[in-house]
Design a protein around this motif. Sequence first.
Motif, PDB file in Angstrom:
ATOM      1  N   UNK A 107       0.790  -1.219   0.000  1.00 51.53           N
ATOM      2  CA  UNK A 107       0.000   0.000   0.000  1.00 51.53           C
ATOM      3  C   UNK A 107       0.821   1.267   0.000  1.00 51.53           C
ATOM      4  N   UNK A 108       2.094   1.194  -0.331  1.00 52.41           N
ATOM      5  CA  UNK A 108       2.914   2.408  -0.390  1.00 52.41           C
ATOM      6  C   UNK A 108       2.477   3.259  -1.576  1.00 52.41           C
ATOM      7  N   UNK A 109       2.663   4.545  -1.493  1.00 49.01           N
ATOM      8  CA  UNK A 109       2.290   5.448  -2.577  1.00 49.01           C
ATOM      9  C   UNK A 109       0.908   6.036  -2.337  1.00 49.01           C
ATOM     10  N   UNK A 110       0.436   6.825  -3.305  1.00 51.12           N
ATOM     11  CA  UNK A 110      -0.855   7.508  -3.183  1.00 51.12           C
ATOM     12  C   UNK A 110      -1.991   6.506  -3.157  1.00 51.12           C
ATOM     13  N   UNK A 111      -3.014   6.847  -2.400  1.00 52.46           N
ATOM     14  CA  UNK A 111      -4.179   5.976  -2.333  1.00 52.46           C
ATOM     15  C   UNK A 111      -5.421   6.834  -2.190  1.00 52.46           C
ATOM     16  N   UNK A 112      -6.555   6.255  -2.491  1.00 53.64           N
ATOM     17  CA  UNK A 112      -7.798   6.986  -2.385  1.00 53.64           C
ATOM     18  C   UNK A 112      -8.237   7.145  -0.944  1.00 53.64           C
ATOM     19  N   UNK A 113      -8.774   8.294  -0.616  1.00 52.33           N
ATOM     20  CA  UNK A 113      -9.308   8.529   0.721  1.00 52.33           C
ATOM     21  C   UNK A 113     -10.683   7.880   0.822  1.00 52.33           C
ATOM     22  N   UNK A 114     -11.109   7.621   2.023  1.00 51.70           N
ATOM     23  CA  UNK A 114     -12.460   7.110   2.238  1.00 51.70           C
ATOM     24  C   UNK A 114     -13.442   8.237   1.914  1.00 51.70           C
ATOM     25  N   UNK A 115     -14.396   7.972   1.072  1.00 54.59           N
ATOM     26  CA  UNK A 115     -15.378   8.974   0.680  1.00 54.59           C
ATOM     27  C   UNK A 115     -16.390   9.143   1.813  1.00 54.59           C
ATOM     28  N   UNK A 116     -16.596  10.375   2.276  1.00 49.08           N
ATOM     29  CA  UNK A 116     -17.566  10.570   3.355  1.00 49.08           C
ATOM     30  C   UNK A 116     -18.980  10.260   2.878  1.00 49.08           C
ATOM     31  N   UNK A 117     -19.813   9.837   3.802  1.00 53.39           N
ATOM     32  CA  UNK A 117     -21.205   9.521   3.445  1.00 53.39           C
ATOM     33  C   UNK A 117     -22.070  10.770   3.381  1.00 53.39           C
ATOM     34  N   UNK A 118     -21.563  11.879   3.916  1.00 54.49           N
ATOM     35  CA  UNK A 118     -22.341  13.101   3.897  1.00 54.49           C
ATOM     36  C   UNK A 118     -21.493  14.312   3.600  1.00 54.49           C
TER      37      UNK A 118
ATOM     38  N   UNK B 237     -21.777   7.859  -3.051  1.00 52.89           N
ATOM     39  CA  UNK B 237     -20.314   7.823  -3.183  1.00 52.89           C
ATOM     40  C   UNK B 237     -19.888   8.156  -4.607  1.00 52.89           C
ATOM     41  N   UNK B 238     -20.617   7.663  -5.608  1.00 51.48           N
ATOM     42  CA  UNK B 238     -20.214   7.872  -6.998  1.00 51.48           C
ATOM     43  C   UNK B 238     -20.335   9.325  -7.449  1.00 51.48           C
ATOM     44  N   UNK B 239     -21.105  10.143  -6.741  1.00 50.91           N
ATOM     45  CA  UNK B 239     -21.179  11.562  -7.118  1.00 50.91           C
ATOM     46  C   UNK B 239     -20.042  12.375  -6.492  1.00 50.91           C
ATOM     47  N   UNK B 240     -19.527  11.930  -5.359  1.00 53.36           N
ATOM     48  CA  UNK B 240     -18.474  12.665  -4.659  1.00 53.36           C
ATOM     49  C   UNK B 240     -17.076  12.161  -5.012  1.00 53.36           C
ATOM     50  N   UNK B 241     -16.909  10.889  -5.227  1.00 50.09           N
ATOM     51  CA  UNK B 241     -15.592  10.277  -5.477  1.00 50.09           C
ATOM     52  C   UNK B 241     -14.801  10.975  -6.590  1.00 50.09           C
ATOM     53  N   UNK B 242     -15.392  11.306  -7.758  1.00 49.88           N
ATOM     54  CA  UNK B 242     -14.597  11.921  -8.833  1.00 49.88           C
ATOM     55  C   UNK B 242     -14.008  13.292  -8.486  1.00 49.88           C
ATOM     56  N   UNK B 243     -14.502  13.926  -7.445  1.00 53.46           N
ATOM     57  CA  UNK B 243     -14.009  15.243  -7.055  1.00 53.46           C
ATOM     58  C   UNK B 243     -12.877  15.177  -6.037  1.00 53.46           C
TER      59      UNK B 243
END
Length: 173
Positions: free
Chosen positions: A18-29, A37-43
Amino acid sequence: MLKKASIPLLALALSATGCGAKGVAVPTGFCGVSLKEESLRPLLPDGENLKNWKADLQATVGMTCSISVDKKHVLSASVQYFKDRMPEPVDMDILKVNLKNAAKIKATFRGETYVGSNGALIYAACDAPNSYLDVSVDVTGSPVETAPDGYKKIQPFIEDLVPREAKKYGCTK
């Protein structure tokens, strides 16, 4: 010195840990409402630490909120509910200075919606006459803002956010 055969194994080991950049957990609100999640993740850019902040406005009914990733601002919104007056007309010259590649679009909710590659301005019509919800969205520090077609990632977000905010404030049913 590493042998040629060990380089691919080292790369595989680093990716497995898991070294290197990774995606953050997308908040539910965001801004006091639940979002898909699919509306917020791309931003949201890759990163490790996400901070989701919100505060009620004092001078009018509404709130402001923001998200930062690894201490860099990436998304903010301001929501204001006006019960008894219509919005000021949009000055397209000023709008185009603030929103890159700004254009008026047809949204799934009533009102006027302007989206650019770095944000949006929305005047959503409420059920009661002469009332509306004013929503402004700013996207910075994200891969979206530099792309001329960034609005394609912002539009699903506002199509998710605005109707939920409208219901929360009693603007729509």
